[in-house]
Design a protein around this motif. Structure first.
Motif, short mmCIF file in Angstrom:
data_model
loop_
_atom_site.label_atom_id
_atom_site.label_comp_id
_atom_site.label_asym_id
_atom_site.label_seq_id
_atom_site.Cartn_x
_atom_site.Cartn_y
_atom_site.Cartn_z
N GLN A 133 9.38 -47.02 26.90
CA GLN A 133 9.67 -47.94 25.80
C GLN A 133 11.17 -47.98 25.50
O GLN A 133 11.75 -49.05 25.29
CB GLN A 133 8.90 -47.52 24.55
N TYR A 135 13.59 -47.25 27.52
CA TYR A 135 14.26 -47.92 28.64
C TYR A 135 14.11 -49.44 28.55
O TYR A 135 15.07 -50.18 28.78
CB TYR A 135 13.67 -47.41 29.96
N GLN A 136 12.90 -49.89 28.19
CA GLN A 136 12.67 -51.33 28.06
C GLN A 136 13.51 -51.93 26.94
O GLN A 136 14.07 -53.02 27.08
CB GLN A 136 11.18 -51.59 27.81
N GLU A 137 13.60 -51.20 25.81
CA GLU A 137 14.43 -51.69 24.69
C GLU A 137 15.91 -51.75 25.09
O GLU A 137 16.60 -52.73 24.80
CB GLU A 137 14.24 -50.78 23.48
N ASN A 138 16.38 -50.70 25.76
CA ASN A 138 17.78 -50.71 26.21
C ASN A 138 18.03 -51.82 27.22
O ASN A 138 19.08 -52.47 27.20
CB ASN A 138 18.14 -49.36 26.84
N LEU A 139 17.06 -52.04 28.06
CA LEU A 139 17.19 -53.11 29.04
C LEU A 139 17.22 -54.48 28.37
O LEU A 139 18.00 -55.36 28.76
CB LEU A 139 16.02 -53.04 30.04
N LYS A 140 16.39 -54.64 27.34
CA LYS A 140 16.37 -55.89 26.59
C LYS A 140 17.72 -56.14 25.92
O LYS A 140 18.26 -57.26 25.96
CB LYS A 140 15.26 -55.85 25.54
N ILE A 141 18.27 -55.10 25.29
CA ILE A 141 19.58 -55.22 24.65
C ILE A 141 20.65 -55.56 25.69
O ILE A 141 21.53 -56.41 25.46
CB ILE A 141 19.94 -53.91 23.93
N LEU A 143 20.22 -57.11 28.52
CA LEU A 143 20.04 -58.49 28.96
C LEU A 143 20.59 -59.47 27.93
O LEU A 143 21.23 -60.47 28.29
CB LEU A 143 18.55 -58.76 29.22
N GLU A 144 20.33 -59.18 26.66
CA GLU A 144 20.87 -60.05 25.60
C GLU A 144 22.40 -60.02 25.61
O GLU A 144 23.06 -61.05 25.41
CB GLU A 144 20.33 -59.60 24.25
N LYS A 147 23.54 -62.12 28.47
CA LYS A 147 23.41 -63.54 28.15
C LYS A 147 24.52 -64.00 27.21
O LYS A 147 25.08 -65.09 27.37
CB LYS A 147 22.03 -63.80 27.52
#
Length: 208
Positions: A133, A135-141, A143-144, A147
């Motif tokens: 979880q 890792y997914q949150e850090n990855l989302k941040i 990616l944002e 962008k």
């Protein structure tokens, strides 16, 4: 080292256990043919071969009756040996109370270890889920952020393009201004020249 017990060797030699004991107890029997395993007398392969050769050469029954009796005794001994062997294979193991206590203790230890392994597995799965979880949150941040940076880069590219177009227009305007200024200067010079010539002509006419 492989070998034969007294009962097995007697069965192979087709004689009784007592007869075999009598033969191997003889001082002439080579002690190298014998060994001890767990306190039991074991006859080696070479010892069995030696006994087979000796018994084969010396077996001379006095008469048919003795031979028949010996054959009957040996047959009975073989049947008894087979029965003993079958009983050994099918005999139910009877445990003592001490053995039962040890078995129960081992079962409890196995159960405890199994529970510990299950707990460790559960904790490991929970930690793995938390790490996933995070890792997914850090990855989302990330990616944002990428962008956002891409949007900034695109905006800067638009600004640079706009500035380039403006610069080009300014250069073109400047060049046109210069051309206009040159034409105006040329027109002024021509007017001045014409005026000068006209004045010269008028002055010449008045002098006449």
């Amino acid at each position: 080292m492989t070998g034969y017990s007294i009962k097995e060797a007697a069965f192979e030699l087709n004689i009784s256990d007592k007869a075999l004991y009598k033969r191997i107890s003889n001082e002439k029997f080579n002690t190298d043919f014998l060994t001890k395993i767990d306190g039991k007398t074991i006859i080696t392969e070479d010892g069995l071969k030696h006994l087979k050769s000796v018994i084969k050469n010396r077996k001379t029954p006095k008469n048919e009756a003795e031979s028949e009796v010996a054959l009957t005794i040996d047959t009975c001994e073989k049947e008894v040996y087979k029965l003993d062997k079958n009983l050994d294979e099918t005999r139910i193991k009877v445990y003592t109370q001490n053995e039962i206590d040890i078995i129960l203790m081992l079962k409890d230890q196995i159960k405890f270890l199994k529970e510990q392994l299950e707990k460790q597995n559960t904790n490991f799965q929970e930690q793995l889920n938390l790490q996933t979880q995070s890792y997914q949150e850090n990855l989302k941040i990330l990616l944002e952020t990428i962008k956002s940076k891409e949007a900034i880069i695109l905006n800067m590219q638009d600004i640079i393009k706009y500035e380039q177009e403006n610069t080009k227009k300014l250069i073109e305007y400047d060049e046109r201004s210069r051309e206009v200024d040159e034409k105006l200067s040329q027109i002024r010079r021509e007017l001045v020249n014409r005026k000068t010539k006209k004045n010269k002509g008028l002055f010449y006419f008045l002098r006449k």
